[in-house]
Design a protein around this motif. Structure first.
Motif, PDB file in Angstrom:
ATOM      1  N   TYR A 158       0.852  -1.186   0.000  1.00  0.00           N
ATOM      2  CA  TYR A 158       0.000   0.000   0.000  1.00  0.00           C
ATOM      3  C   TYR A 158       0.887   1.235   0.000  1.00  0.00           C
ATOM      4  N   VAL A 159       0.294   2.370  -0.339  1.00  0.00           N
ATOM      5  CA  VAL A 159       0.941   3.667  -0.193  1.00  0.00           C
ATOM      6  C   VAL A 159       0.013   4.547   0.618  1.00  0.00           C
ATOM      7  N   GLN A 160       0.503   5.728   1.013  1.00  0.00           N
ATOM      8  CA  GLN A 160      -0.339   6.684   1.698  1.00  0.00           C
ATOM      9  C   GLN A 160      -0.603   7.884   0.798  1.00  0.00           C
ATOM     10  N   LEU A 161      -1.701   8.576   1.082  1.00  0.00           N
ATOM     11  CA  LEU A 161      -1.985   9.794   0.347  1.00  0.00           C
ATOM     12  C   LEU A 161      -0.878  10.819   0.577  1.00  0.00           C
ATOM     13  N   LYS A 162      -0.542  11.547  -0.477  1.00  0.00           N
ATOM     14  CA  LYS A 162       0.432  12.629  -0.391  1.00  0.00           C
ATOM     15  C   LYS A 162      -0.212  13.905   0.139  1.00  0.00           C
ATOM     16  N   THR A 164      -4.396  15.580   1.382  1.00  0.00           N
ATOM     17  CA  THR A 164      -5.768  15.227   1.737  1.00  0.00           C
ATOM     18  C   THR A 164      -6.638  15.187   0.491  1.00  0.00           C
ATOM     19  N   ALA A 165      -7.417  14.128   0.380  1.00  0.00           N
ATOM     20  CA  ALA A 165      -8.395  13.998  -0.695  1.00  0.00           C
ATOM     21  C   ALA A 165      -9.768  14.339  -0.120  1.00  0.00           C
ATOM     22  N   ASN A 166     -10.358  15.387  -0.605  1.00  0.00           N
ATOM     23  CA  ASN A 166     -11.627  15.871  -0.062  1.00  0.00           C
ATOM     24  C   ASN A 166     -12.816  15.210  -0.753  1.00  0.00           C
ATOM     25  N   ALA A 167     -13.920  15.178  -0.038  1.00  0.00           N
ATOM     26  CA  ALA A 167     -15.156  14.695  -0.651  1.00  0.00           C
ATOM     27  C   ALA A 167     -15.422  15.504  -1.913  1.00  0.00           C
ATOM     28  N   ARG A 173      -3.691  12.056  -4.818  1.00  0.00           N
ATOM     29  CA  ARG A 173      -2.235  12.077  -4.962  1.00  0.00           C
ATOM     30  C   ARG A 173      -1.633  11.113  -3.956  1.00  0.00           C
ATOM     31  N   ILE A 174      -0.860  10.148  -4.435  1.00  0.00           N
ATOM     32  CA  ILE A 174      -0.205   9.187  -3.551  1.00  0.00           C
ATOM     33  C   ILE A 174       1.276   9.510  -3.449  1.00  0.00           C
ATOM     34  N   ASN A 175       1.890   9.107  -2.338  1.00  0.00           N
ATOM     35  CA  ASN A 175       3.216   9.628  -1.997  1.00  0.00           C
ATOM     36  C   ASN A 175       4.372   8.792  -2.504  1.00  0.00           C
ATOM     37  N   ALA A 176       4.146   7.923  -3.463  1.00  0.00           N
ATOM     38  CA  ALA A 176       5.256   7.144  -4.028  1.00  0.00           C
ATOM     39  C   ALA A 176       4.853   6.674  -5.412  1.00  0.00           C
ATOM     40  N   LYS A 177       5.847   6.389  -6.198  1.00  0.00           N
ATOM     41  CA  LYS A 177       5.557   5.796  -7.502  1.00  0.00           C
ATOM     42  C   LYS A 177       5.102   4.366  -7.327  1.00  0.00           C
ATOM     43  N   GLU A 199     -13.497   3.594   0.712  1.00  0.00           N
ATOM     44  CA  GLU A 199     -14.046   3.768  -0.638  1.00  0.00           C
ATOM     45  C   GLU A 199     -13.280   2.927  -1.656  1.00  0.00           C
ATOM     46  N   HIS A 200     -14.006   2.542  -2.690  1.00  0.00           N
ATOM     47  CA  HIS A 200     -13.501   1.654  -3.743  1.00  0.00           C
ATOM     48  C   HIS A 200     -13.710   2.347  -5.082  1.00  0.00           C
ATOM     49  N   ARG A 201     -12.637   2.490  -5.835  1.00  0.00           N
ATOM     50  CA  ARG A 201     -12.731   3.163  -7.130  1.00  0.00           C
ATOM     51  C   ARG A 201     -11.874   2.436  -8.165  1.00  0.00           C
ATOM     52  N   GLN A 202     -12.039   2.845  -9.436  1.00  0.00           N
ATOM     53  CA  GLN A 202     -11.224   2.325 -10.533  1.00  0.00           C
ATOM     54  C   GLN A 202     -10.397   3.470 -11.100  1.00  0.00           C
ATOM     55  N   ILE A 203      -9.159   3.173 -11.462  1.00  0.00           N
ATOM     56  CA  ILE A 203      -8.259   4.186 -12.003  1.00  0.00           C
ATOM     57  C   ILE A 203      -8.574   4.423 -13.482  1.00  0.00           C
ATOM     58  N   THR A 204      -8.759   5.688 -13.850  1.00  0.00           N
ATOM     59  CA  THR A 204      -9.011   6.017 -15.261  1.00  0.00           C
ATOM     60  C   THR A 204      -7.842   6.755 -15.909  1.00  0.00           C
ATOM     61  N   LYS A 205      -6.926   7.281 -15.070  1.00  0.00           N
ATOM     62  CA  LYS A 205      -5.760   7.967 -15.631  1.00  0.00           C
ATOM     63  C   LYS A 205      -4.659   7.961 -14.580  1.00  0.00           C
ATOM     64  N   VAL A 206      -3.407   7.757 -15.042  1.00  0.00           N
ATOM     65  CA  VAL A 206      -2.242   7.768 -14.159  1.00  0.00           C
ATOM     66  C   VAL A 206      -1.265   8.823 -14.669  1.00  0.00           C
ATOM     67  N   THR A 207      -0.903   9.773 -13.780  1.00  0.00           N
ATOM     68  CA  THR A 207       0.076  10.796 -14.122  1.00  0.00           C
ATOM     69  C   THR A 207       1.209  10.724 -13.116  1.00  0.00           C
ATOM     70  N   LYS A 208       2.408  10.381 -13.572  1.00  0.00           N
ATOM     71  CA  LYS A 208       3.544  10.190 -12.674  1.00  0.00           C
ATOM     72  C   LYS A 208       4.435  11.422 -12.652  1.00  0.00           C
ATOM     73  N   TYR A 209       4.843  11.784 -11.428  1.00  0.00           N
ATOM     74  CA  TYR A 209       5.796  12.872 -11.216  1.00  0.00           C
ATOM     75  C   TYR A 209       7.024  12.295 -10.517  1.00  0.00           C
ATOM     76  N   ASP A 210       7.978  13.150 -10.196  1.00  0.00           N
ATOM     77  CA  ASP A 210       9.227  12.654  -9.635  1.00  0.00           C
ATOM     78  C   ASP A 210       9.033  11.971  -8.294  1.00  0.00           C
ATOM     79  N   THR A 211       8.213  12.544  -7.435  1.00  0.00           N
ATOM     80  CA  THR A 211       8.098  12.025  -6.069  1.00  0.00           C
ATOM     81  C   THR A 211       6.681  11.592  -5.709  1.00  0.00           C
ATOM     82  N   TYR A 212       5.767  11.665  -6.640  1.00  0.00           N
ATOM     83  CA  TYR A 212       4.393  11.251  -6.349  1.00  0.00           C
ATOM     84  C   TYR A 212       3.678  10.911  -7.646  1.00  0.00           C
ATOM     85  N   THR A 213       2.490  10.375  -7.490  1.00  0.00           N
ATOM     86  CA  THR A 213       1.666   9.994  -8.640  1.00  0.00           C
ATOM     87  C   THR A 213       0.246  10.458  -8.403  1.00  0.00           C
TER      88      THR A 213
END
Length: 873
Positions: A158-162, A164-167, A173-177, A199-213
């Motif tokens: 698992y990873v942790q959120l980078k 806060t994800a609001n309602a 944003r997750i804190n690791a690739k 909550e349960h969701r499906q990924i529709t797009k992935v955007t990777k950055y240097d230190t997070y995704t």
């Protein structure tokens, strides 16, 4: 000669060709084959015979099971689906999907539907045999069979959120690739009190950055998920509250899934019936990075998503990096099995207990690094254990000690339980349920309640009713469960470790009932972190809390919903450390962000409740001597360090206000170094009048006074009525007056009368006499018990007034004939009777607290007298 040579060469060539064709034919039929070429039996099964290696060469639909006596191999590349009725791995059989150094990188799905019943004859631990009915949708490894599955591990963990994800957010944003992809299904842990905010969701797009995704989701979030870990420190120590929400990927490239699962009607016996995997005694299971979906069969014993069944020593076996989700019954079950490893798995949305030790005999297993999310009550009418479905029965203190179900059911302390997370349980996160009866498996017998702990460390619980509990185990009283004749009602259970265990670095957060509860002779909780709990530490019997922090209000927004929930749960108050049975000892404990002002909120019934969060509070029994604190710190200064006031609503034990005490060893609790070695007691005349005590305006607000402990010692007097039998304990009501001047002061409690309940403090080292008025009740068969933290200490005089004139006496005690003789008596127990005229007498007694037994009380300052029965002629 040339012709002859040609003729001979042609013959040899023909012979070689025939031999090659025959060898090829034999290899295809006896020693090697594609699964698709094997014959189908009349019952629809496809059999891999002994000595044959069959390869899954393409997607197939088989109207029976695959029965493996040889070897069934998965290709490491390519995509394949097997629509089947089950898999049966027999003795000598091997199902091999990859190896640790050659993993499956393609995709394979075992899609299992009903239609093939499996019955197995197995040997029981006592040597008898029985037919084990495994039912339908079975993936079973029988004695002598082996299962090896190695998928890709890039989605595991698992990873942790980078942040806060609001309602309403649709990008998190997750804190690791991570090597996650469009189409992957993820679960996001709750960070509030409600487990259903997972909550349960499906990924529709992935955007990777240097230190997070950044992950774009198929629909907006319904709830806010906090996205920051929070650091705290005192002058001597630092702690990190891991408060950011976990995000986990449910997908794996080797999948085992139920093809025809239905889950719309709980009353329909054909619904909630998934496939199940079982490793039988003598079998072997090594599972790495496999997905189990829609597995388990509600209401059926032994039918769980993944299950080791009565193996005894199973060294080398494991399930790790796997995903078990949307299950109808439990997650991973260890039954009568030792030395397996359960590591880095995800259990999401399961019914009943999650990672579960079934019998209590399971030892030397390693449960490490797992994440269990959304532990739901078992389906009504389909539960196997009351501890999976019954929310309040026998749960004690309005369900604050244990609640169904649990994310982790740890039934024996001789296991390693480290670095696991419970994120959202409708009941308990980690339930340590240790029975005081012997439990055996094929390898060993142990008695869990008397077994030394291996390690319960660095685990985290959040969004549960109760974070971690060491209490609540099967009784001998049947629960009358038609699905499980061995199901017993859960009762209070005490842990008697042979040496003092140290449980290190555990965290709890957002527990609306209690964060930590224990019922044990003595345990050490070191380096604990708790945040946003109605009660942080709530312990019966002896508990030491060291190098720990309690956070009244964490970094999360305080919502009206939260205030209402706390108002509903307030009980006697919102506290850090509860004064309960005890005693407790706190050393180097920091209290952060407790209420700085008085706070109120209306509960769901419209009643104003006091929701002021205070570091210390009392709720009840507090019957075992003085508690102790040392090296405490507070930031900022709370409105009340200790809240010994009566509750606005609800009922506290009526004798609480005369049997609570905390020894402040260095003055850090009072905030006054001059009060080092003084004891905190409730402010009332029974405890303080005529004694070396004082108070300040601040302490007056707390409803406490400070008394000089060097001149003011504590004992406890308990008066019990057994009702004639040892299991018929009744409450005893009485009035108590100290030294003919100081009665128990009932006005402290608006809802209290002038009667006590079972016990009162005794102030030793003073020439005090305690009058106990039984209000003319029959005291025959009552018992008097004296408890002190000093061995071989005699009580003050206890005068039980107005006993029948026919004469009462103290069993197994010396009779003397004056108060002077009684005061000079130095034996275990003595009494004399004093007539007061008419038909009444006083029974005056003195008893001694003796050295405790080492097998009951370990390393703690406590001594009991023998319980002395009163008889009346």
């Amino acid at each position: 000669m040339g012709k002859s040579i040609v003729r001979k060469s042609s013959y040899e060539l023909i012979s070689l060709l025939v031999a090659f064709c025959l060898a090829f034919f034999l290899a295809k039929t006896a020693f090697g084959a594609n699964l698709s070429t094997l014959p189908i039996k009349s019952n629809g099964d496809v059999v891999v015979p002994a000595g044959t290696t069959a390869v899954i060469d393409r997607s197939l639909t088989i109207n029976g099971a695959i029965v493996v006596s040889g070897t069934l191999k998965c290709k490491t590349t390519g995509d394949y689906t097997l629509n089947i009725r089950g898999v049966i791995v027999k003795s000598g059989g091997l199902v091999q999907c990859g190896q640790s150094n050659d993993r499956v990188t393609g995709n394979i799905l075992f899609h299992i539907s009903k239609g093939r019943n499996v019955n197995v004859n197995m040997t029981m631990p006592d040597g008898s045999t029985m037919t084990h009915k495994l039912g339908q949708r079975v993936f079973v490894v029988l004695s002598g069979g082996k299962l090896e599955m190695y998928g890709k591990t890039n989605r595991a963990g698992y990873v942790q959120l980078k942040k806060t994800a609001n309602a309403g957010d649709q990008v998190i944003r997750i804190n690791a690739k991570k090597h996650w992809s469009v189409g992957d299904r993820i679960a996001i842990a709750p960070t509030d009190f409600d487990a259903l905010e997972t909550e349960h969701r499906q990924i529709t797009k992935v955007t990777k950055y240097d230190t997070y995704t950044d992950l774009e989701l198929n629909s907006p979030l319904n709830y806010t998920h906090f996205g920051k870990n929070q650091g705290y420190s005192s002058a001597t120590k630092s702690w990190t509250l891991k408060s950011s929400a976990e995000v986990a990927n449910l997908k794996r490239n080797i999948r085992i899934r139920t093809a025809d699962a239905q889950w719309t009607d709980v009353n329909n016996a054909n619904h909630f019936m998934g496939a199940h995997m079982m490793i039988m005694k003598g079998g072997s299971g090594k599972v790495d990075a496999v997905e189990f979906d829609l597995m388990g069969q509600a209401g059926h014993l032994g039918r769980y998503p993944f299950h080791w069944h009565m193996l005894g020593d199973a060294s080398g076996q494991f399930i790790k990096n796997s995903s078990v989700h949307n299950t109808f019954q439990r997650c991973i079950v260890i039954h009568d099995t030792n030395k397996v490893k359960v590591g880095n798995n995800l259990c999401y949305f399961h019914r009943g207990h999650g990672i579960f030790m079934e019998n209590g005999s399971e030892v030397d297993n390693e449960i490490t690094g797992n994440l269990v999310m959304l532990s739901m009550l078992a389906y009504g009418g389909r539960h196997l254990l009351e501890s999976e479905a019954v929310t309040t029965q026998n749960s004690g203190m309005n369900g604050r000690r244990w609640r169904a179900p649990s994310s982790y059911w740890i039934a024996n302390p001789r296991n390693t339980v480290e670095d696991n997370i419970s994120a959202g349980s409708q009941g308990t996160g980690f339930w340590m349920s240790f029975e005081a009866t012997q439990r055996c498996n094929p390898s060993i017998c142990t008695t869990p309640a008397y077994t030394a702990a291996t390690s319960i460390a660095r685990n985290r619980a959040k969004a549960n009713l109760i974070g971690m509990t060491w209490d609540g185990a099967r009784s001998t009283k049947s629960a009358n469960n038609p699905r499980n004749s061995t199901d017993m009602i859960i009762q209070a259970s005490k842990y008697y470790p042979p040496s003092i265990p140290v449980f290190r670095g555990n965290q709890t957060m957002k527990s609306s009932k209690a964060c930590f509860y224990s019922r044990a002779t003595t345990i050490n909780l070191n380096g604990t972190v708790s945040s946003d709990c109605s009660w942080h530490h709530f312990h019966g019997f002896n508990t030491r809390v060291n190098d720990s922090i309690m956070i009244g209000k964490g970094p999360f927004p305080i919502t009206h919903k939260n205030k209402r929930l706390l108002a509903n749960e307030v009980g006697s108050g919102l506290f850090g450390m509860i004064l309960y049975d005890g005693p407790f000892e706190l050393r180097n404990v920091h209290f952060q962000n407790f209420s700085q002002v008085e706070e109120y909120y209306n509960d769901s019934r419209g009643r104003s409740q006091r929701i002021t969060m205070s570091p210390f509070g009392k709720i009840g029994a507090a019957q075992k001597y003085v508690n102790r604190t040392e090296s405490l710190s507070f930031s900022p200064e709370p409105y009340l360090r200790a809240d010994f006031r009566p509750p606005l609503q609800g009922v506290s034990y009526k004798d609480t206000h005369v049997s609570n005490s905390i020894l402040d060893k260095d003055g850090s609790l009072f905030g006054d170094p001059n009060k080092a070695g003084w004891v905190m007691v409730t402010k009332n005349d029974f405890n303080r009048a005529g004694l070396p005590c004082n108070n300040t305006n601040t302490w007056n607000r707390w409803n406490v006074v400070a008394c000089d402990y060097s001149r003011y010692k504590f004992g406890i007097v308990k008066i019990l009525d057994w009702g004639g039998t040892s299991d018929d304990l009744k409450t005893v009501y009485f009035n108590a007056i100290r030294n003919n001047q100081y009665p128990v002061h009932p006005s402290i409690y608006a809802n209290a009368d002038d009667q006590l309940h079972t016990k009162f403090n005794m102030l030793t080292d003073t020439n005090q006499v305690y009058k106990v008025d039984m209000d003319n009740q029959d005291i025959h068969d009552h018992e008097v018990l004296y408890l002190s933290e000093r061995a071989n200490e005699s009580s003050n005089l206890i005068r039980i007034t107005n006993t029948p004139s026919k004469g009462c006496y103290l069993a197994s005690a010396t009779r003397v004939y004056s108060e002077a003789e009684l005061l000079s008596f130095n034996g275990d127990a003595a009494y004399f009777r004093q007539g007061i005229g008419g038909n009444r007498q006083d029974l005056v007694i003195r008893i001694k607290a003796k050295t405790p037994q080492a097998d009951k009380y370990i390393g703690w300052y406590m001594a009991y007298s023998d319980a002395r029965r009163i008889y009346c002629n």
